[in-house]
Design a protein around this motif. Structure first.
Motif, PDB file in Angstrom:
ATOM      1  N   ARG A   1      -1.731  13.054  -2.979  1.00  0.00           N
ATOM      2  CA  ARG A   1      -1.999  12.866  -4.304  1.00  0.00           C
ATOM      3  C   ARG A   1      -2.555  11.873  -4.814  1.00  0.00           C
ATOM      4  NH1 ARG A   1       1.390  16.369  -8.228  1.00  0.00           N
ATOM      5  NH2 ARG A   1       2.239  18.648  -6.807  1.00  0.00           N
ATOM      6  N   SER A   2      -2.098  10.276  -4.778  1.00  0.00           N
ATOM      7  CA  SER A   2      -2.687   9.253  -5.105  1.00  0.00           C
ATOM      8  C   SER A   2      -2.697   7.984  -4.108  1.00  0.00           C
ATOM      9  CB  SER A   2      -2.390   8.907  -6.765  1.00  0.00           C
ATOM     10  OG  SER A   2      -1.078   9.259  -7.269  1.00  0.00           O
ATOM     11  N   ALA A   3      -3.057   7.133  -4.195  1.00  0.00           N
ATOM     12  CA  ALA A   3      -2.463   6.175  -3.569  1.00  0.00           C
ATOM     13  C   ALA A   3      -2.902   4.782  -4.570  1.00  0.00           C
ATOM     14  CB  ALA A   3      -3.556   5.811  -2.138  1.00  0.00           C
ATOM     15  N   GLU A   4      -2.160   3.788  -4.151  1.00  0.00           N
ATOM     16  CA  GLU A   4      -2.309   2.568  -4.762  1.00  0.00           C
ATOM     17  C   GLU A   4      -2.165   1.584  -3.731  1.00  0.00           C
ATOM     18  OE1 GLU A   4      -0.711   1.669  -8.531  1.00  0.00           O
ATOM     19  OE2 GLU A   4       1.356   0.391  -7.462  1.00  0.00           O
ATOM     20  N   LEU A   5      -3.042  -0.097  -4.073  1.00  0.00           N
ATOM     21  CA  LEU A   5      -3.382  -1.095  -3.165  1.00  0.00           C
ATOM     22  C   LEU A   5      -2.804  -2.541  -4.164  1.00  0.00           C
ATOM     23  CD1 LEU A   5      -4.060  -3.271  -0.721  1.00  0.00           C
ATOM     24  CD2 LEU A   5      -6.221  -2.212  -1.214  1.00  0.00           C
TER      25      LEU A   5
ATOM     26  N   LEU B   1       1.245  -1.249   0.129  1.00  0.00           N
ATOM     27  CA  LEU B   1      -0.015  -0.104   0.127  1.00  0.00           C
ATOM     28  C   LEU B   1       0.801   1.461   0.040  1.00  0.00           C
ATOM     29  CD1 LEU B   1      -2.451   0.957   0.275  1.00  0.00           C
ATOM     30  CD2 LEU B   1      -2.387   0.874   2.436  1.00  0.00           C
ATOM     31  N   GLN B   2       0.669   2.283  -1.170  1.00  0.00           N
ATOM     32  CA  GLN B   2       1.500   3.012  -1.173  1.00  0.00           C
ATOM     33  C   GLN B   2       1.168   4.370  -1.554  1.00  0.00           C
ATOM     34  OE1 GLN B   2       3.956   1.124  -4.270  1.00  0.00           O
ATOM     35  NE2 GLN B   2       2.725   3.224  -5.520  1.00  0.00           N
ATOM     36  N   VAL B   3       1.073   5.603  -0.787  1.00  0.00           N
ATOM     37  CA  VAL B   3       0.893   7.373  -1.966  1.00  0.00           C
ATOM     38  C   VAL B   3       1.977   7.673  -2.508  1.00  0.00           C
ATOM     39  CG1 VAL B   3      -0.669   7.261   0.052  1.00  0.00           C
ATOM     40  CG2 VAL B   3       1.254   7.794   0.565  1.00  0.00           C
TER      41      VAL B   3
ATOM     42  N   LYS C   1      -5.772   8.126   1.414  1.00  0.00           N
ATOM     43  CA  LYS C   1      -5.604   9.800   0.403  1.00  0.00           C
ATOM     44  C   LYS C   1      -5.183  10.452   1.546  1.00  0.00           C
ATOM     45  CE  LYS C   1      -7.436  10.860  -3.368  1.00  0.00           C
ATOM     46  NZ  LYS C   1      -7.861  10.486  -4.335  1.00  0.00           N
ATOM     47  N   GLN C   2      -6.359  10.524   2.502  1.00  0.00           N
ATOM     48  CA  GLN C   2      -7.300  11.578   3.020  1.00  0.00           C
ATOM     49  C   GLN C   2      -6.199  11.725   4.533  1.00  0.00           C
ATOM     50  OE1 GLN C   2     -11.324  11.024   3.023  1.00  0.00           O
ATOM     51  NE2 GLN C   2     -11.930  11.920   2.197  1.00  0.00           N
TER      52      GLN C   2
ATOM     53  N   PHE D   1     -12.036  -1.775  -2.264  1.00  0.00           N
ATOM     54  CA  PHE D   1     -10.645  -0.927  -2.797  1.00  0.00           C
ATOM     55  C   PHE D   1     -10.598   0.222  -2.775  1.00  0.00           C
ATOM     56  CE2 PHE D   1      -6.746  -3.088  -4.785  1.00  0.00           C
ATOM     57  CZ  PHE D   1      -7.007  -4.314  -3.748  1.00  0.00           C
ATOM     58  N   SER D   2     -11.774   0.923  -3.245  1.00  0.00           N
ATOM     59  CA  SER D   2     -11.576   2.321  -3.687  1.00  0.00           C
ATOM     60  C   SER D   2     -11.858   3.466  -1.771  1.00  0.00           C
ATOM     61  CB  SER D   2     -12.826   2.423  -4.617  1.00  0.00           C
ATOM     62  OG  SER D   2     -13.857   1.958  -3.989  1.00  0.00           O
ATOM     63  N   LYS D   3     -12.635   1.906  -0.996  1.00  0.00           N
ATOM     64  CA  LYS D   3     -12.158   2.932   0.298  1.00  0.00           C
ATOM     65  C   LYS D   3     -11.519   2.911   1.194  1.00  0.00           C
ATOM     66  CE  LYS D   3     -16.864   0.757   1.538  1.00  0.00           C
ATOM     67  NZ  LYS D   3     -17.846   0.153   2.274  1.00  0.00           N
ATOM     68  N   ILE D   4     -10.775   2.084   0.987  1.00  0.00           N
ATOM     69  CA  ILE D   4      -9.287   1.884   1.438  1.00  0.00           C
ATOM     70  C   ILE D   4      -8.608   2.522   0.933  1.00  0.00           C
ATOM     71  CG2 ILE D   4      -6.831   0.499   1.918  1.00  0.00           C
ATOM     72  CD1 ILE D   4      -8.552  -2.239   1.623  1.00  0.00           C
ATOM     73  N   LEU D   5      -8.304   2.983  -0.559  1.00  0.00           N
ATOM     74  CA  LEU D   5      -7.885   4.264  -1.103  1.00  0.00           C
ATOM     75  C   LEU D   5      -7.532   5.497  -0.861  1.00  0.00           C
ATOM     76  CD1 LEU D   5      -7.076   2.666  -4.407  1.00  0.00           C
ATOM     77  CD2 LEU D   5      -5.355   2.545  -2.543  1.00  0.00           C
ATOM     78  N   LYS D   6      -9.101   6.063  -0.403  1.00  0.00           N
ATOM     79  CA  LYS D   6      -9.622   7.360  -0.481  1.00  0.00           C
ATOM     80  C   LYS D   6      -9.288   7.949   0.581  1.00  0.00           C
ATOM     81  CE  LYS D   6     -14.093   9.746  -0.250  1.00  0.00           C
ATOM     82  NZ  LYS D   6     -15.787   9.460  -1.199  1.00  0.00           N
ATOM     83  N   ASP D   7      -9.299   6.736   2.159  1.00  0.00           N
ATOM     84  CA  ASP D   7      -9.191   6.633   3.627  1.00  0.00           C
ATOM     85  C   ASP D   7      -7.237   6.928   3.527  1.00  0.00           C
ATOM     86  OD1 ASP D   7     -10.476   5.014   6.183  1.00  0.00           O
ATOM     87  OD2 ASP D   7      -8.708   5.841   6.420  1.00  0.00           O
TER      88      ASP D   7
END
Lengths: 247, 247, 247, 247
Positions: A81-85, A35-37, A75-76, A67-73
């Motif tokens: 700027r972005s996140a990737e799982l 998991l990275q940003v 990121k915030q 996935f999108s919930k995890i990434l949004k969480d």
């Protein structure tokens, strides 16, 4: 050099996950995650615990859907700027042997890569072991033909969701023969003759996968690779195609 | 519990080494080492640097001939009961293709294990990739037979020194066919037909290696294993024999 | 779909190689290679033996200097658009311990990637193990600070050739402390205190490597990654920068 | 040489499994298996499909409880002297951070080895990552001490069943500090100071594990190993004890 962007993350963390099956069930398996940003480079605070905290928070629901919930969480939490799982896991499909229809479980390595940036993207990757039988060897030999296990890797982006089962089936129809975990004698006869009647170089397998994927209405981008563990050499042969290189 | 013996060492250290070839030359390669001692358990002083210092001292001469010097040196420095050095390295042998005699270099993974205790011992291990072709598949099929790459591992103790080249040759004669790095069309025809005329299960290969090793006048102990990367399955088949189990 | 381009090649082939050292000598080591070409997709003839033949032809001279000869040879033999050779190998540098100046050999994993297309390109990659010590842990704890081994990977393209030794030195100055294979007590004291006085997150290490590489007059592109095998967790932390993302 | 015994089996086959937890639940995870038999050497019939068939038969119930059924089944089907099943899997335990009690899931690699011969035997193996902090480094340095991740492997035979959770706890109390997946600042302070106040060489960790295991009323045999990924070197340090060497 104050405005460079860098990637920060954690990797090699294993957690139990659930994956929705095409048949409707929910399969329990184990995911290995990264998991990275992407963040501005001057960000100083260590953010490791944020990553682990988010993954642990969604433990019960680490599915594609979330996935999108995890990434949004994440990121915030990190003002990124972005996140990737990236999540790699073994996936099990029951197959019936070709003649006796004896049931056996086959394992396929799959990876889901979700990115949340200006635009979101999702890549499904499957690794499928197959048999390749050498056309050259068959043509020049009085009897027999060297064959071996090969591995096909297909990565796709899609407009409409595609089941892992369907990507695996696409690949399994594109080699000299597909594999089975459990074969009785009539089945072994079948796969031996099937491969013999269907000789393919790695270039042929990758081309067949590429053509089928290119024509698939829901696939918007793909890359495919085939590595064959040659039975007459110590090294491997491989072939690769990226849909960006095709017309 | 004051008199337990424990093993202490370092591992995963890579150094350049030289290995004497049967032809008389000295081959440059890279060894991955583990060096350890058996010591009484209450010994408190960390001895890591002793291990690295000894390995670096013998750098120019890390050959089989100097194993006993290295082991003696580290035993004395640490007042240990025994010492063991394990060195794994790629070894290169030039092979001529069976028909065209085109030359190509083959790589074999070898390991030397030297132990200095009340009695000294030395184990030579070689890993040799081969082809196995399935007897069952050949028998039941109209045409063809599934075959694959397999790996044979042989570990020997000896009364008189045995060249790695000879152990490799022993193994290469014990499978459906041996491997070559470079094959032209006439050679590919040869190896395909050779394997087809010489079907062997992993049990057959390990038995043949075992019988040959058992009858070798200079081999005092051995263990042999064969793992075949089945072309029709995702899993491997394997077979294993230890000379202690033979009469 | 008649004009797609695909990549075909062999991989995982090991051969002895020689690498020119900055000091002028020629180092013997072992390279693991992958050699591939880009060819129009309808090309049917298997070309595996061409790859192995070319590598075996240049055996005595598999050095950077001959990369372009090897690539040109394989391109012409297969009438290909482009060719690429990737060679990964252990590289040895003698280092002196920081206080006692005791000499010990350190091993670094390096990769050369040569591509021959419309334009030729060459990428040098080095993997350097270092120590990272956590700033957060140091700041909040009464005594001590968690530290661990980390690995820095730097890939560069260059206008003027850069020695591997210099890239390694660039990285070793960019972490909490560099590693040594052989340390006596005064040296161990030095590296412990050095790391303690130089706490860095993976983000700090990658930034320092990136700034130094960005300012290097001969580096035209680079990417850098740092993975730290956290001593307080089972997972790794990592950070990554690509010079395309920098100004 | 007609009466030699050899081992024949399959390996690297992955299947979903369930493992009973100490708390009473049933954990879903993925097992990587090897299944083999000891048979007289002249046995010619290939038995691969028997192995896969037996594993697939017990799919719903691949738990420790059913090991003996699986082994008995395969022994009878092949008229073998003995059978062995090795199953390696990730096992998840929820841990609470030491100060904030934040919950996080930790993953441990475990192996069950069941053998059915004249006498049955069962070995439980656990791999536990820990922190080790160097006593020498602490003693000689003005501030700080080098520390790193290490891995402890414990294999036990038992008179009364021992939970994997208890073996893991035994190990986690035997190092400089245990690991956690999720640490907030107060927790990070705690583990840093805990490790600093508890310096241990790999020899110390293996001794402590050995003494505790030796005194455990239900452990009848054990072997323990510790490998430390030194933060100041590229190589690892390790120590090992076998209870047969203890009094």
């Amino acid at each position: 050099m104050s405005s460079h962007i860098q990637v920060v993350g954690i990797k090699d963390i294993q957690l139990p996950i659930k994956v929705r099956e095409k048949s409707g069930g929910l399969q329990n398996t184990v995911g290995t995650m990264a998991l990275q940003v992407n963040m501005p480079g001057q960000h100083r605070e260590s953010c490791l615990s944020v990553f682990t905290a988010v993954l642990n928070k969604y433990l019960e629901e680490i599915t594609i859907a979330n996935f999108s919930k995890i990434l949004k969480d994440v990121k915030q939490s990190l003002n990124a700027r972005s996140a990737e799982l990236v999540m790699t896991f073994p996936y099990f499909i029951e197959k019936k042997a070709p003649i006796t229809e004896t049931r056996g479980l086959m394992e396929y390595s799959c990876t889901f890569t979700g990115t949340s940036a200006e635009k979101d993207s999702f890549i499904i990757s499957v690794s499928v072991p197959v048999t390749t039988l050498c056309p050259c060897s068959k043509e020049i030999s009085a009897e027999g033909a060297h064959n071996q296990r090969a591995e096909v890797r297909l990565n796709v982006k899609f407009s409409n969701f595609i089941w892992v089962e369907d990507l695996i089936a696409l690949i399994e129809k594109s080699a000299s023969c597909e594999l089975y975990s459990l074969l009785k004698r009539p089945d072994e006869k079948y796969v031996t003759e099937q491969a013999y009647n269907n000789p393919m170089f790695v270039e042929d397998v990758v081309r067949k996968v590429a053509v089928t994927a290119f024509e698939h209405p829901d696939i918007t981008w793909f890359s495919a690779g085939v590595e064959s563990f040659e039975s007459i050499h110590k090294h491997s042969a491989y072939a690769y195609v990226d849909s960006n290189e095709m017309r």
